[in-house]
Each structure stands twice: as C-alpha cells, then as structure tokens.
Motif scaffolding. Structure first.
Motif, PDB file in Angstrom:
ATOM      1  N   ASP A   1      -5.316   6.688   2.305  1.00  0.00           N
ATOM      2  CA  ASP A   1      -4.065   6.105   1.802  1.00  0.00           C
ATOM      3  C   ASP A   1      -3.329   7.081   0.902  1.00  0.00           C
ATOM      4  OD1 ASP A   1      -4.469   3.712   3.148  1.00  0.00           O
ATOM      5  OD2 ASP A   1      -5.255   2.656   1.383  1.00  0.00           O
TER       6      ASP A   1
ATOM      7  N   ASN B   1       0.347   8.382   1.894  1.00  0.00           N
ATOM      8  CA  ASN B   1       1.442   8.020   0.988  1.00  0.00           C
ATOM      9  C   ASN B   1       2.126   9.248   0.398  1.00  0.00           C
ATOM     10  OD1 ASN B   1       1.114   5.269   1.436  1.00  0.00           O
ATOM     11  ND2 ASN B   1      -0.309   5.026  -0.266  1.00  0.00           N
TER      12      ASN B   1
ATOM     13  N   LYS C   1       5.931  10.287   1.107  1.00  0.00           N
ATOM     14  CA  LYS C   1       6.851  10.443  -0.024  1.00  0.00           C
ATOM     15  C   LYS C   1       7.605  11.762   0.070  1.00  0.00           C
ATOM     16  CE  LYS C   1       7.050  10.605  -5.035  1.00  0.00           C
ATOM     17  NZ  LYS C   1       6.314  10.779  -6.276  1.00  0.00           N
TER      18      LYS C   1
END
Length: 135
Positions: A13, A17, A21
């Motif tokens: 994760d 992520n 981003k």
C-alpha cells in the motif's frame, strides 16, 4: 530454516500510494504495478487518463525488474548500445520504468509505472520504492 523478508500488505500500500501521489502531482495518467519476487501481481492501480495498453506494460515492467533484479532501463540501455540479443530475452522489457525491490541480497519484488515518457515512469516507480526506506 532460513527466513527471508517479504512485502506485506502495508508495504504494498505504501509503495502504490507513494507512486500514485507522484503521478497525480504531475498530472500523469499512468498504470502502476507491484509484483512479488516471482513476478506475480500483488497490486495494481490505473489512474484516470491512463491508456488501456499501459496496464499490461506496467505489469510486465514490474515482472521484468523482479525476475532479473535489475531496473528495466538497464535492458533499454543495452539495446540502445546495439546489444540486439536483449530484445529476445524472455520476460525482459527493455524500456525504463520498472525497478526491482531489493533488501540486501533479497529480491522482494518489483514496481513499475507505464503511461508517460520512460524517464517519468522511472520517477513514479522511484517514489514508490522510496516509500519503503529499504537499506
């Protein structure tokens, strides 16, 4: 019995992520893939604007990096240098954007992005890898 590090759900994760981003902050519609050391898909995200073809390319780049324990850019550079045999290596993707996930002598997997110029794909994958703070 030996014990080896593996990517857990939290690691995956964090990588996904952080990579997403980086892509979103730059307005890049890409696909991002994380695979285990055997090249098996662990996580995938296709951001808005990513082309359908970028999905499989990201998975293939991540797999190539995991299995060879080398950035996919390594093979792109070999091909550019005239090492034409590189193009026939099984499961090797000779384009930038795939990075192996290594911890010491252990290969944990690979991460890759696809959808923009390869140097930007590399930046996205690098951001994902950096989220792990591996030594």
């Amino acid at each position: 019995m030996q014990h080896r590090p593996v990517l857990d759900a939290n690691d995956i994760d964090q990588m996904l992520n952080a990579a997403a981003k980086e892509a979103q902050e730059n307005g890049w519609g890409v696909s991002i893939a994380v695979v285990d050391e055997g090249g098996h898909l662990l996580a995938f995200r296709r951001l808005p604007g990513a082309t359908p073809s970028s999905a499989q390319i990201a998975i293939d780049k991540a797999r190539s990096a995991a299995l060879t324990r080398r950035p996919t850019r390594f093979f792109a550079d070999m091909l550019a240098a005239g090492e034409l045999g590189t193009s026939s290596l099984r499961d090797v993707i000779p384009m930038g954007g795939g990075l192996p996930v290594l911890q010491g002598s252990y290969a944990l997997g690979g991460i890759a992005a696809s959808g923009v110029k390869s140097e930007f794909d590399v930046l996205i994958a690098t951001a994902g890898l950096a989220a792990l703070n591996l030594e």
